[in-house]
Write an enzyme that holds these catalytic residues in place. Sequence first.
Site, short mmCIF file in Angstrom:
data_model
loop_
_atom_site.label_atom_id
_atom_site.label_comp_id
_atom_site.label_asym_id
_atom_site.label_seq_id
_atom_site.Cartn_x
_atom_site.Cartn_y
_atom_site.Cartn_z
N SER A 15 -1.24 37.10 13.52
CA SER A 15 -0.90 38.49 13.14
C SER A 15 -1.10 39.47 14.29
CB SER A 15 -1.78 38.92 11.96
OG SER A 15 -1.59 38.04 10.87
N ILE A 178 -13.66 32.69 0.84
CA ILE A 178 -12.80 31.51 0.66
C ILE A 178 -13.32 30.63 -0.47
CG2 ILE A 178 -11.93 29.42 1.80
CD1 ILE A 178 -11.83 30.96 4.41
N GLU A 181 -12.53 32.29 -3.81
CA GLU A 181 -11.09 32.27 -4.12
C GLU A 181 -10.64 30.86 -4.52
OE1 GLU A 181 -9.56 36.04 -1.46
OE2 GLU A 181 -9.22 34.07 -0.64
N ARG A 198 -26.06 28.86 -1.51
CA ARG A 198 -27.49 28.92 -1.19
C ARG A 198 -28.16 30.23 -1.62
NH1 ARG A 198 -27.04 29.21 5.46
NH2 ARG A 198 -25.98 31.20 5.59
N ARG A 204 -22.23 37.69 -0.70
CA ARG A 204 -23.21 38.50 0.03
C ARG A 204 -22.48 39.55 0.87
NH1 ARG A 204 -26.03 38.01 4.85
NH2 ARG A 204 -24.95 36.09 5.38
N GLY A 262 -17.82 29.84 6.28
CA GLY A 262 -17.58 30.78 7.35
C GLY A 262 -16.58 30.26 8.38
N HIS A 436 -2.15 56.72 -18.72
CA HIS A 436 -2.64 56.05 -19.92
C HIS A 436 -1.57 55.18 -20.55
CE1 HIS A 436 -5.37 55.54 -23.24
NE2 HIS A 436 -4.40 55.80 -24.09
P1 NDP Z 1 -17.75 34.13 4.47
O1 NDP Z 1 -18.52 34.62 5.64
O2 NDP Z 1 -17.13 35.09 3.55
O3 NDP Z 1 -18.68 33.19 3.59
C1 NDP Z 1 -19.35 32.10 4.15
C2 NDP Z 1 -20.24 31.51 3.08
O4 NDP Z 1 -20.80 30.30 3.55
C3 NDP Z 1 -21.38 32.42 2.72
O5 NDP Z 1 -21.59 32.34 1.33
C4 NDP Z 1 -22.56 31.82 3.49
O6 NDP Z 1 -23.80 32.03 2.89
C5 NDP Z 1 -22.22 30.36 3.43
N1 NDP Z 1 -22.78 29.62 4.54
C6 NDP Z 1 -22.73 29.90 5.86
N2 NDP Z 1 -23.37 28.97 6.58
C7 NDP Z 1 -23.84 28.06 5.71
C8 NDP Z 1 -24.59 26.88 5.84
N3 NDP Z 1 -24.97 26.43 7.04
N4 NDP Z 1 -24.90 26.19 4.72
C9 NDP Z 1 -24.54 26.63 3.50
N5 NDP Z 1 -23.81 27.76 3.32
C10 NDP Z 1 -23.48 28.47 4.40
O7 NDP Z 1 -16.70 33.11 5.10
P2 NDP Z 1 -15.40 32.42 4.49
O8 NDP Z 1 -15.34 31.11 5.16
O9 NDP Z 1 -15.39 32.49 3.02
O10 NDP Z 1 -14.24 33.37 5.03
C11 NDP Z 1 -14.17 33.67 6.43
C12 NDP Z 1 -13.62 35.04 6.63
O11 NDP Z 1 -12.23 35.03 6.39
C13 NDP Z 1 -14.18 36.11 5.70
O12 NDP Z 1 -15.37 36.66 6.15
C14 NDP Z 1 -13.08 37.11 5.67
O13 NDP Z 1 -13.26 37.99 6.74
C15 NDP Z 1 -11.84 36.27 5.86
N6 NDP Z 1 -11.12 36.08 4.58
C16 NDP Z 1 -10.61 37.13 3.92
C17 NDP Z 1 -9.95 36.96 2.73
C18 NDP Z 1 -9.42 38.15 2.00
O14 NDP Z 1 -9.25 39.18 2.62
N7 NDP Z 1 -9.16 38.05 0.71
C19 NDP Z 1 -9.78 35.66 2.14
C20 NDP Z 1 -10.37 34.59 2.89
C21 NDP Z 1 -11.01 34.81 4.08
P3 NDP Z 1 -24.62 33.39 3.11
O15 NDP Z 1 -23.92 34.44 2.32
O16 NDP Z 1 -25.97 33.07 2.56
O17 NDP Z 1 -24.63 33.64 4.57
#
Ligand code: NDP
Length: 452
Positions: A15, A178, A181, A198, A204, A262, A436
């Site tokens: 993009s 992700i 979703e 976790r 978060r 992530g 409404h």
């Molecule tokens: P996110 O950062 O949203 O979520 C990552 C998740 O993985 C968190 O819940 C995190 O926990 C957990 N996590 C990270 N490391 C570990 C680990 N070592 N062990 C266990 N759990 C772990 O990332 P996503 O992969 O979901 O998405 C990536 C990015 O893509 C998003 O941040 C967003 O910017 C973008 N995106 C946007 C969308 C939209 O606009 N609708 C849709 C999809 C992606 P904790 O919270 O505790 O850190």
Amino acid sequence: MSRFDYDLFVIGAGSGGVRASRIAAGYGARVGICEESRVGGTCVIRGCVPKKLMTYAAHFAEDFSDARAYGWSVGPTSFDWPRFIAAKDKEIDRLNRIYLSLLSNAGVELVEGRGVFIDRHTLKVGERLVTAKTILIAVGGRPFVPEIDGREHVITSDEAFHLTSLPETIVIVGGGFIASEFAGIFNGLGSKVTQVYRGDALLRGFDDDVREAVTTGLRGHGIDVRLECGIQKITRARPGSFSVHLNSGKILPADQVMYATGRFPHTPGLGLEAAGVNTDNRGAIPVDGFSSTNVANIYAVGDVTNRINLTPVALHEGHAFADTVFGNRARSCDHRFVPSAVFSNPAVGTVGYTESEAREVFPAVKIFRSRFRHLKHTLTASEQQMMMKLIVCRDSDRVVGLHVVGQDAAEIVQGFAVAVKSGVTKAEFDATIGIHPTAAEELVTLREPVET
Ligand code: NDP
């Protein structure tokens, strides 16, 4: 005649990169772009677009069930995964072709292959060396999977789009965008879904009321959400089936295990050290408000900079970069009040501060909140609730946060985001007549702040 092959060479045709290259070419620059995968990038090829198509596919299950409550006789229904994947892939191919023609119509030369820096003006792309006065890094990110025993058995969102069959059972690890979703997608399509996270509530970083509403809503749809839950290892049970060993000692069987833990900037192997470009401890490239890196002729936009990792933000950054460097119109990127959505079920739309952020930034805030059943569900058996919340700065009366969970949340918030970004006050919300009957009218009829 310039001593360089190009005025601008862009690494990564997603993009941000495509937008920047087209706009720069429109200003008369000689532009090249390289791509190691398919033109269109994460959003078009393996992200937002195919994901949204999957959420539409998944939603039909609920629609069929709701239809019965409205007097329809719905015959037997079934879902054909390969047929859907083929239809989805056809659309992605169409979009890929559109992106290719956007580049060629703009006069941007596409060089296939991964660009690797040789020095600050030179890249190796495949077997070819290219030189450019200005280089833009727009390589995006890649899924991150932690080092866990049995890592080789798991898929990420990249593979989820191309599974040959719909898994009967799937364990999804993560509590972010992700994971939440795809939990809704696989659940709607008929898989038995367990989401393992976790933390103590999903999503978060979002407002606490949003997190609570989504966690409750996902469970209400039948997703087995396991909170404060870690994974010890993943083993193969038999061909096509795995055992997910939780820290608690429990074992979950699964046809697929998907990690959505992530995404990391795709900078390894880019040769940034040869050009002297700095990265942070995640591998992201630090930039200033004009997307400049620490090297004068090198810029970076999109997820590789790990600012706000959303497609429209990358487009904005790419466009602002091209205006600034090639359009003689300095334009910094504005990352304030960027709306976003999570297309979970229930969905989330949000703009501005969470309540806890607002309490740190403003001396005093007023909170307005409503939870209610959508009119559509007065006839159905659904127990799902909508949640709407406004956060208002008490001194200025400005609405500084707006959060919606439930049906059409993203569509609702996009419109309100214009007002919130423009500094709308609560008094102006109150002066606006509702439409409404809609769910969104609730946002202009929130009269009494909640006790906090
Ligand atoms: P996110 O950062 O949203 O979520 C990552 C998740 O993985 C968190 O819940 C995190 O926990 C957990 N996590 C990270 N490391 C570990 C680990 N070592 N062990 C266990 N759990 C772990 O990332 P996503 O992969 O979901 O998405 C990536 C990015 O893509 C998003 O941040 C967003 O910017 C973008 N995106 C946007 C969308 C939209 O606009 N609708 C849709 C999809 C992606 P904790 O919270 O505790 O850190």
